[in-house]
Write a protein that holds these residues in place. Structure first.
Motif, PDB file in Angstrom:
ATOM      1  N   TRP A  57      -3.122   0.107   5.294  1.00 43.35           N
ATOM      2  CA  TRP A  57      -2.640   1.486   5.212  1.00 43.35           C
ATOM      3  C   TRP A  57      -1.322   1.566   4.448  1.00 43.35           C
ATOM      4  O   TRP A  57      -1.149   2.434   3.587  1.00 43.35           O
ATOM      5  N   ASN A  58      -0.385   0.685   4.758  1.00 42.10           N
ATOM      6  CA  ASN A  58       0.921   0.768   4.101  1.00 42.10           C
ATOM      7  C   ASN A  58       0.814   0.572   2.592  1.00 42.10           C
ATOM      8  O   ASN A  58       1.441   1.305   1.826  1.00 42.10           O
ATOM      9  N   GLU A  59       0.033  -0.382   2.170  1.00 44.18           N
ATOM     10  CA  GLU A  59      -0.137  -0.609   0.731  1.00 44.18           C
ATOM     11  C   GLU A  59      -0.836   0.584   0.076  1.00 44.18           C
ATOM     12  O   GLU A  59      -0.455   1.011  -1.019  1.00 44.18           O
ATOM     13  N   GLN A  60      -1.809   1.136   0.740  1.00 50.85           N
ATOM     14  CA  GLN A  60      -2.511   2.289   0.171  1.00 50.85           C
ATOM     15  C   GLN A  60      -1.615   3.526   0.163  1.00 50.85           C
ATOM     16  O   GLN A  60      -1.716   4.362  -0.734  1.00 50.85           O
ATOM     17  N   LEU A  61      -0.729   3.635   1.141  1.00 52.04           N
ATOM     18  CA  LEU A  61       0.211   4.763   1.152  1.00 52.04           C
ATOM     19  C   LEU A  61       1.214   4.642   0.006  1.00 52.04           C
ATOM     20  O   LEU A  61       1.613   5.643  -0.585  1.00 52.04           O
ATOM     21  N   ILE A  62       1.613   3.420  -0.309  1.00 50.94           N
ATOM     22  CA  ILE A  62       2.516   3.213  -1.453  1.00 50.94           C
ATOM     23  C   ILE A  62       1.828   3.650  -2.743  1.00 50.94           C
ATOM     24  O   ILE A  62       2.442   4.250  -3.619  1.00 50.94           O
ATOM     25  N   ASP A  63       0.526   3.365  -2.850  1.00 50.37           N
ATOM     26  CA  ASP A  63      -0.242   3.700  -4.049  1.00 50.37           C
ATOM     27  C   ASP A  63      -0.804   5.123  -4.021  1.00 50.37           C
ATOM     28  O   ASP A  63      -1.483   5.528  -4.964  1.00 50.37           O
ATOM     29  N   TYR A  64      -0.544   5.871  -2.953  1.00 48.45           N
ATOM     30  CA  TYR A  64      -1.111   7.212  -2.788  1.00 48.45           C
ATOM     31  C   TYR A  64      -0.798   8.105  -3.992  1.00 48.45           C
ATOM     32  O   TYR A  64       0.334   8.185  -4.465  1.00 48.45           O
ATOM     33  N   CYS A  65      -1.831   8.768  -4.476  1.00 51.25           N
ATOM     34  CA  CYS A  65      -1.699   9.743  -5.560  1.00 51.25           C
ATOM     35  C   CYS A  65      -2.619  10.912  -5.226  1.00 51.25           C
ATOM     36  O   CYS A  65      -3.839  10.735  -5.158  1.00 51.25           O
ATOM     37  N   PRO A  66      -2.061  12.097  -5.003  1.00 47.23           N
ATOM     38  CA  PRO A  66      -2.887  13.227  -4.568  1.00 47.23           C
ATOM     39  C   PRO A  66      -3.936  13.666  -5.586  1.00 47.23           C
ATOM     40  O   PRO A  66      -4.879  14.354  -5.224  1.00 47.23           O
ATOM     41  N   THR A  67      -3.806  13.235  -6.816  1.00 46.97           N
ATOM     42  CA  THR A  67      -4.766  13.657  -7.841  1.00 46.97           C
ATOM     43  C   THR A  67      -5.663  12.522  -8.326  1.00 46.97           C
ATOM     44  O   THR A  67      -6.381  12.687  -9.304  1.00 46.97           O
ATOM     45  N   SER A  68      -5.649  11.385  -7.634  1.00 46.98           N
ATOM     46  CA  SER A  68      -6.427  10.225  -8.089  1.00 46.98           C
ATOM     47  C   SER A  68      -7.933  10.432  -7.981  1.00 46.98           C
ATOM     48  O   SER A  68      -8.698   9.837  -8.721  1.00 46.98           O
TER      49      SER A  68
END
Length: 161
Positions: A61-72
């Protein structure tokens, strides 16, 4: 810290109840971990769906939250975006996964705080309880302030004849 609101508080409390009632909990499973259990409640996706979304990219989760992009367009990002719509922040989710929010931890006595384990069901339940109480207190405080403002404005209104 999350924007306090009744919907979010209720979702956290339902997550607590689910965990207390034996909902699947496994810290290493993206759909059944700390964030995964809250995500199930907020998004209505199953643990399997959440896990499937997460497996389309790398990391916890933490790694994916760092990479989070609302338009991906990635399902995981769309799901996180849906969670944010409830007033959460990326930091809230990151802290939930690690049981590390300073505002929440400051409300826990040191001995208990020092023994919190991010992957122990009972500690996650306790952390969520403290968080729900903190959010409720903040929300009620905001309501009191709004009531005061409304009362003051009513007092300043000219009398109707």
């Amino acid at each position: 810290m999350a924007t306090p609101n009744p919907e979010l508080i209720a979702a956290i409390e339902r997550t607590i109840s689910n965990l207390q009632s034996g909902a699947s909990y496994q810290w290493g499973h993206m759909g059944a971990c700390n964030c995964g259990n809250l995500a199930q409640e907020l998004t209505k996706f199953s643990k399997a769906e959440i896990h499937q979304f997460a497996m389309q990219r790398h990391g916890d989760w933490n790694e994916q939250l760092i990479d989070y992009c609302p338009t991906s367009g990635y399902p995981m990002d769309l799901m996180v975006n849906k969670m944010l719509e409830f007033g959460l922040t990326i930091d809230d989710l990151s802290h939930l996964e690690r049981l590390s929010d300073p505002a929440i931890l400051s409300r826990i006595e040191k001995e208990k705080r020092d023994q919190l384990n991010k992957n122990r069901r009972e500690d996650v339940i306790f952390y969520l309880q403290v968080w729900a109480n903190l959010l409720r207190e903040k929300w009620l405080g905001e309501q009191d302030i709004l009531d005061e403002i409304i009362s003051e404005k009513k007092l300043k209104l000219p009398a109707l004849v």
